[in-house]
Write an enzyme that holds these catalytic residues in place. Structure first.
Site, PDB file in Angstrom:
ATOM      1  N   ASP A 132       0.824  -1.203   0.000  1.00  0.00           N
ATOM      2  CA  ASP A 132       0.000   0.000   0.000  1.00  0.00           C
ATOM      3  C   ASP A 132       0.865   1.264   0.000  1.00  0.00           C
ATOM      4  OD1 ASP A 132      -2.312   1.480   0.022  1.00  0.00           O
ATOM      5  OD2 ASP A 132      -2.604   1.342   2.184  1.00  0.00           O
ATOM      6  N   ARG A 138      -0.057   7.692  -2.513  1.00  0.00           N
ATOM      7  CA  ARG A 138       0.409   8.771  -1.624  1.00  0.00           C
ATOM      8  C   ARG A 138       1.870   9.100  -1.870  1.00  0.00           C
ATOM      9  NH1 ARG A 138      -1.184   5.980   3.542  1.00  0.00           N
ATOM     10  NH2 ARG A 138      -1.590   4.324   2.043  1.00  0.00           N
ATOM     11  N   ASN A 155     -10.455  -2.952  -6.377  1.00  0.00           N
ATOM     12  CA  ASN A 155      -9.688  -2.042  -7.243  1.00  0.00           C
ATOM     13  C   ASN A 155     -10.327  -1.864  -8.624  1.00  0.00           C
ATOM     14  OD1 ASN A 155      -6.399  -3.081  -5.998  1.00  0.00           O
ATOM     15  ND2 ASN A 155      -7.729  -1.432  -5.315  1.00  0.00           N
ATOM     16  N   TRP A 156     -11.229  -2.769  -9.025  1.00  0.00           N
ATOM     17  CA  TRP A 156     -11.914  -2.600 -10.312  1.00  0.00           C
ATOM     18  C   TRP A 156     -12.695  -1.292 -10.358  1.00  0.00           C
ATOM     19  CZ3 TRP A 156     -10.199  -5.195 -14.193  1.00  0.00           C
ATOM     20  CH2 TRP A 156      -9.779  -6.524 -14.046  1.00  0.00           C
ATOM     21  N   ARG A 178      -4.979  -2.326   8.386  1.00  0.00           N
ATOM     22  CA  ARG A 178      -6.196  -3.035   7.983  1.00  0.00           C
ATOM     23  C   ARG A 178      -5.816  -4.283   7.213  1.00  0.00           C
ATOM     24  NH1 ARG A 178      -7.841   2.288   6.612  1.00  0.00           N
ATOM     25  NH2 ARG A 178      -6.874   2.263   4.566  1.00  0.00           N
TER      26      ARG A 178
HETATM   27  C1  FPP Z   1      -1.945   0.217  -3.311  1.00  0.00           C
HETATM   28  O1  FPP Z   1      -1.505   1.530  -3.364  1.00  0.00           O
HETATM   29  C2  FPP Z   1      -1.369  -0.566  -4.385  1.00  0.00           C
HETATM   30  C3  FPP Z   1      -2.068  -1.108  -5.396  1.00  0.00           C
HETATM   31  C4  FPP Z   1      -3.531  -0.973  -5.531  1.00  0.00           C
HETATM   32  C5  FPP Z   1      -1.416  -1.864  -6.451  1.00  0.00           C
HETATM   33  C6  FPP Z   1      -0.157  -2.572  -6.121  1.00  0.00           C
HETATM   34  C7  FPP Z   1       0.598  -2.685  -7.365  1.00  0.00           C
HETATM   35  C8  FPP Z   1       1.927  -2.557  -7.494  1.00  0.00           C
HETATM   36  C9  FPP Z   1       2.853  -2.401  -6.374  1.00  0.00           C
HETATM   37  C10 FPP Z   1       2.469  -2.550  -8.855  1.00  0.00           C
HETATM   38  C11 FPP Z   1       3.174  -3.745  -9.338  1.00  0.00           C
HETATM   39  C12 FPP Z   1       2.613  -5.026  -9.002  1.00  0.00           C
HETATM   40  C13 FPP Z   1       2.935  -6.200  -9.574  1.00  0.00           C
HETATM   41  C14 FPP Z   1       2.640  -7.427  -8.835  1.00  0.00           C
HETATM   42  C15 FPP Z   1       3.565  -6.337 -10.868  1.00  0.00           C
HETATM   43  P1  FPP Z   1      -2.574   2.673  -3.444  1.00  0.00           P
HETATM   44  O2  FPP Z   1      -2.713   3.079  -4.861  1.00  0.00           O
HETATM   45  O3  FPP Z   1      -3.845   2.246  -2.790  1.00  0.00           O
HETATM   46  O4  FPP Z   1      -1.874   3.787  -2.611  1.00  0.00           O
HETATM   47  P2  FPP Z   1      -2.583   4.907  -1.727  1.00  0.00           P
HETATM   48  O5  FPP Z   1      -3.244   4.209  -0.575  1.00  0.00           O
HETATM   49  O6  FPP Z   1      -1.419   5.733  -1.285  1.00  0.00           O
HETATM   50  O7  FPP Z   1      -3.524   5.645  -2.621  1.00  0.00           O
END
Ligand code: FPP
Length: 256
Positions: free
Chosen positions: A20, A24, A68-69, A194
């Site tokens: 995660d 950010r 995430n979709w 979480r």
């Molecule tokens: C959460 O960060 C991360 C994701 C939804 C995607 C995770 C994907 C990667 C690390 C890219 C590469 C993955 C692979 C397996 C090739 P967020 O976008 O929710 O961050 P935020 O909470 O700061 O908004």
């Protein structure tokens, strides 16, 4: 830097990671969210390599959740492209290191070209035995349990399963990857505490480690921090300390 030593007899067999904080990380630098995901890919590369060096048996990465979709279309497309890209760029190294690729989730929802690449990687690496790398894609813990219940009910209807004999072991055999051990250690980056619908069934007794680092900043040293923290804990699985014995002192160590 001070030498740190991992106890080789207590390396977690299965480490699962909620990666995660990409968004950010990017926003803090005035970048687009997608640039955070690309930066997160570097952490994926580093952590897969490190897990292999440390001798972790199974590494499960939460790459894309069922929820995430609902993100903006451009972000969803970019995350799929990232998975595509990782496989294209890293599969040779994955093969050289004897790593087997598996997936967890409803792959029927992902774009056909990405799906094909992922399935080819799974097929090509099927005989590898050094480590298992699991991509949780289009994955939700509740959906996994519902999908298991559906299959189980079909078997019961077909007379292949007696509801009276249903127990936890039988139920677990209907999950997406029943042969994998439950995670010993769940790491979550991004300063949140979480579980976010990840491996709900499997983490019943998993040790949880959270860090305020955003995923794109996570590297081998941070994985070592998490493992050392894990090794300092006593896992009791509902028993008393006297019953499990401490298991925390002694043991062979290796510098990392
Ligand atoms: C959460 O960060 C991360 C994701 C939804 C995607 C995770 C994907 C990667 C690390 C890219 C590469 C993955 C692979 C397996 C090739 P967020 O976008 O929710 O961050 P935020 O909470 O700061 O908004």
């Amino acid at each position: 830097m001070q030498e740190r030593r991992i106890r080789t007899d207590r390396v977690p067999r299965h480490v699962a990671i909620i990666m995660d904080g990409n968004g950010r990380w990017a926003e803090a630098r005035g970048l687009e969210r997608n640039e955070g995901h690309w930066a997160g890919l570097e952490s994926v590369r580093a952590v897969v390599r490190a897990a292999h060096e440390i001798g972790i048996g199974v590494l499960t990465l939460f790459a894309f959740s069922s929820e995430n979709w609902s993100r903006p279309k451009g972000e969803v497309q970019e995350l799929m492209r990232l998975l595509d890209h990782y496989i294209e760029e890293e599969l040779d190294e994955v093969m050289r290191n004897g790593i087997r690729v598996l997936t967890l989730g409803r792959l029927d929802r992902i774009p056909p070209n990405t799906r094909k690449k992922v399935e080819d990687a799974v097929a090509r690496s099927a005989e590898n035995r050094e480590m298992i790398l699991v991509f949780a894609v289009s994955y939700g813990g509740r959906s996994e349990i519902v999908d298991a219940a559906r299959k189980l009910m079909r078997d019961a209807e077909a007379g292949k399963l007696d509801p009276e004999r249903l127990d936890e072991k039988t139920f677990a055999a209907y999950l997406y990857q029943p042969e994998l051990p439950d995670p010993d250690l769940l790491i979550r980056t991004g300063d949140e505490s979480r579980v976010s619908n990840f491996l709900l069934w499997q983490i019943a007794y998993t040790e949880i480690y959270t860090t305020d680092l955003m995923w794109p900043d996570f590297r081998k040293g941070h994985l070592v921090d998490a493992i050392l923290d894990y090794q300092s804990r006593e896992r009791r699985f509902g028993l008393t300390s006297a019953q499990v014995g401490s298991g925390r002192g002694g043991g062979r160590t290796e510098p990392v």
